[in-house]
Enzyme design. Structure first.
Site, PDB file in Angstrom:
ATOM      1  N   ASP A   1      47.604  40.043  37.929  1.00  0.00           N
ATOM      2  CA  ASP A   1      46.508  40.289  36.990  1.00  0.00           C
ATOM      3  C   ASP A   1      45.976  41.704  37.113  1.00  0.00           C
ATOM      4  O   ASP A   1      44.849  41.980  36.749  1.00  0.00           O
ATOM      5  CB  ASP A   1      45.372  39.282  37.218  1.00  0.00           C
ATOM      6  N   GLU A   2      46.767  42.593  37.666  1.00  0.00           N
ATOM      7  CA  GLU A   2      46.304  43.972  37.801  1.00  0.00           C
ATOM      8  C   GLU A   2      47.480  44.923  37.638  1.00  0.00           C
ATOM      9  O   GLU A   2      48.630  44.518  37.776  1.00  0.00           O
ATOM     10  CB  GLU A   2      45.632  44.189  39.165  1.00  0.00           C
TER      11      GLU A   2
ATOM     12  N   ASP B   1      42.174  45.768  36.256  1.00  0.00           N
ATOM     13  CA  ASP B   1      42.180  44.415  36.798  1.00  0.00           C
ATOM     14  C   ASP B   1      41.545  43.483  35.775  1.00  0.00           C
ATOM     15  O   ASP B   1      40.483  43.791  35.232  1.00  0.00           O
ATOM     16  CB  ASP B   1      41.380  44.406  38.105  1.00  0.00           C
TER      17      ASP B   1
END
Ligand SMILES: [Mg+2]
Length: 423
Positions: free
Chosen positions: A98-99, A9
Site C-alpha cells: 500500500d505504499e 502511502d
C-alpha cells in the site's frame, strides 16, 4: 543536491476500500482481518485499535466495530491503479502493498515545483480511486517516508535537506527504520531514547552490538540513506473479477463480461510490457459453489483475441451447472517480459506438409498469422493510447459490445459491481 524522493502511502488501505465499496461503512469503525486486524479505519483507530491487534480484544474495546474478512483481489486492483497514476508522475516507482517510493530524478522540468506536483498527484488519486493518501518528500527514501509518517492521514510534507537534522534529532528512536522492539529495548537500557541520542554511540560500538544493522543505524540516525529506488520486477499475476448485479444464466452477459475483464487485464499486461503464459478462469454459482481452472498457453501472449479465445473455452468447460452465476473472473499468470516479436509457430499449428507445395503453404500461413498478430498488437496499443487519453469507454470492442445497454457505462468503462474496474 540530491534529487527528491516521494513516498506515498494509502491511508488505512483495506478499510478505506471497504468503505468505498459500501458507503454505509463510511464514518464507522471498520476493521479488515481474520484473527487479528490487518487494517482498520481511522474511526476504529480512535478507540486505540491498530493493525496486529487480536480481533477479540478489538471487539472488547470497541463493541460497534464492524469486521470484514477482506477481498485481496479487489485491494490489488485499487493499489495497481494508484501505482499506475504514480508511474505517470515519474517512471521510477518501487511499490509495496500500500505504499510506493517514487524517484523524481530527471522529472525536474516536468514538475518544477515538487510540492504542488505532489499535491496534484494526491488529488488525482483521490479523484480516480476515491482513496486518501499521505505523501512525504525528502532527499532520501528514509526521510521521505518519515516525513509522510509524521503527517498521516491525508497529509503532505516536504522536508528540505536543512530541516532534516532538526526533524530527526527529537523523534523517538522507534521511528527510525531498522529499530524494532528488540533493538529499542537494548538501546533503552543504555538510556538512548531519541534518534539524536543514538548519535552519541560510535560506529564501532553500534556494529559491536548489532552487527551490520549497526552500521546502517549509524548512518540513518544522521539522515544518511543511500538505498536506491528500483522499480520492482514483474508481478506474479494480473487478475480481474466481478460479481454480477443479479445472478445470471445469460450467455451473452457472461461472455461479454468475461471479454471485458480479459480486455482490462490484457491492457495492464501491455502497459507493463508483459505477456502471459497461463490463464485461469473462475466462476461462482448462486449457491457460492466456485469452479476454476488454470491452463498453460501454447505460447505467451498479450493479445486480447488469443487470451479471450482461451478464456471463453475454459469458462465453457467449467460452467457445467444450470444455476445462475454470481461472479466471473480471469487471472493471467506466469508473466514474462514482452520481446517485441512473436515466436514463429511454423510447425506447431498444423502437421508438416508432405510435398514442397504443402510446406510452402504452411510457411505462408504462419507468416500471415504472424503479420495478423503484429497488426492486432499495433491496433491494441493504439486503442490503449486512446483510452488513456479519452477514457476507457471511448472504445468498446469485441464481445463487450453485448454489454452495451445492459450494463451502465461511464467514461471509465462499464460500471461493474467491482468499482475498481470502472474507475
Ligand atoms: Mg498505509
Amino acid at each position: 543536491m540530491s534529487p527528491w524522493v516521494l513516498h506515498i502511502d494509502i491511508d488505512a488501505f483495506f478499510a478505506s476500500v471497504e468503505q468505498l465499496r459500501n458507503p454505509r461503512l463510511a464514518g464507522r469503525p471498520v476493521a479488515v482481518g481474520t484473527g487479528v486486524i490487518a487494517s482498520c479505519s481511522y474511526e476504529a483507530r480512535r478507540f486505540g485499535l491498530h493493525a496486529g491487534m487480536p480481533l477479540r480484544k478489538a471487539r472488547e474495546v470497541c463493541p460497534r466495530l464492524l469486521v470484514l474478512p477482506g477481498h485481496a483481489a479487489i485491494y490489488r486492483c485499487f493499489s495497481e491503479r494508484v501505482f499506475q497514476i504514480c508511474r505517470s508522475h515519474t517512471p521510477a516507482v518501487e511499490t509495496y502493498l500500500d505504499e510506493a517510493f517514487c524517484d523524481l530524478a530527471g522529472t525536474e522540468r516536468l514538475h518544477p515545483d515538487v510540492l504542488s506536483a505532489a499535491a496534484r498527484l494526491k488529488e488525482r488519486i483521490r479523484e480516480e480511486t476515491g482513496l486518501s493518501t499521505t505523501v512525504g518528500l525528502g532527499r532520501s527514501r528514509m526521510v521521505a517516508k518519515m516525513a509522510a509518517r509524521s503527517v498521516k492521514p491525508d497529509g503532505l510534507r516536504r522536508l528540505e535537506a536543512v530541516e532534516e537534522d532538526g526533524f530527526l534529532r527529537d523523534l523517538p528512536l522507534r521511528e527510525l527504520p531498522g529499530v524494532g522492539p528488540r533493538a529499542g529495548a537494548i538501546l533503552g537500557k543504555l538510556n538512548i531514547r531519541t534518534i539524536g541520542d543514538l548519535r552519541l554511540l560510535s560506529r564501532p560500538s553500534l556494529v559491536g552490538i548489532f552487527g551490520r544493522v549497526g552500521d546502517a543505524l549509524y548512518q540513518r540516525c544522521r539522515g544518511i540513506d543511500t538505498r536506491a529506488i528500483c522499480a520492482r520486477e514483474v508481478p506474479r499475476s494480473i487478475g480481474r473479477e466481478t460479481s454480477f448485479a443479479e445472478e445470471t444464466t445469460d450467455a451473452e452477459t457472461i461472455e461479454g463480461t468475461l471479454y471485458y475483464l480479459t480486455e482490462r487485464a490484457a491492457a495492464t499486461l501491455r502497459q507493463l510490457g508483459l505477456r502471459a503464459s497461463q490463464i485461469e478462469v473462475k466462476i461462482r454459482y448462486r449457491d457460492h459453489e466456485t469452479a476454476s481452472v488454470a491452463r498453460k498457453l501454447a505460447a505467451p501472449t498479450q493479445l486480447d483475441s488469443e487470451l479471450f479465445e482461451r478464456a471463453a473455452a475454459l469458462r465453457r468447460a467449467i460452467h457445467t451447472r444450470r444455476a445462475g452465476l454470481r461472479l466471473v473472473g480471469i487471472t493471467l499468470g506466469r508473466l514474462v517480459p514482452e520481446t517485441g516479436y512473436h515466436q514463429l509457430d511454423l510447425f506447431s499449428d498444423a502437421p508438416i506438409g508432405s510435398s514442397i507445395a504443402d510446406v510452402v503453404a504452411d510457411v505462408h500461413r504462419a507468416a500471415r498469422s504472424i503479420e495478423a498478430r503484429r497488426r492486432e498488437r499495433r491496433l491494441l496499443l493504439r486503442i490503449d493510447a486512446i483510452r488513456e487519453r479519452y477514457g476507457y469507454s471511448s472504445v468498446v470492442c469485441g464481445r463487450s459490445l453485448r454489454l452495451l445497454g445492459q450494463i451502465p457505462q461511464d467514461e471509465h468503462g462499464f460500471v461493474l459491481r467491482t468499482p475498481c474496474l470502472t474507475r
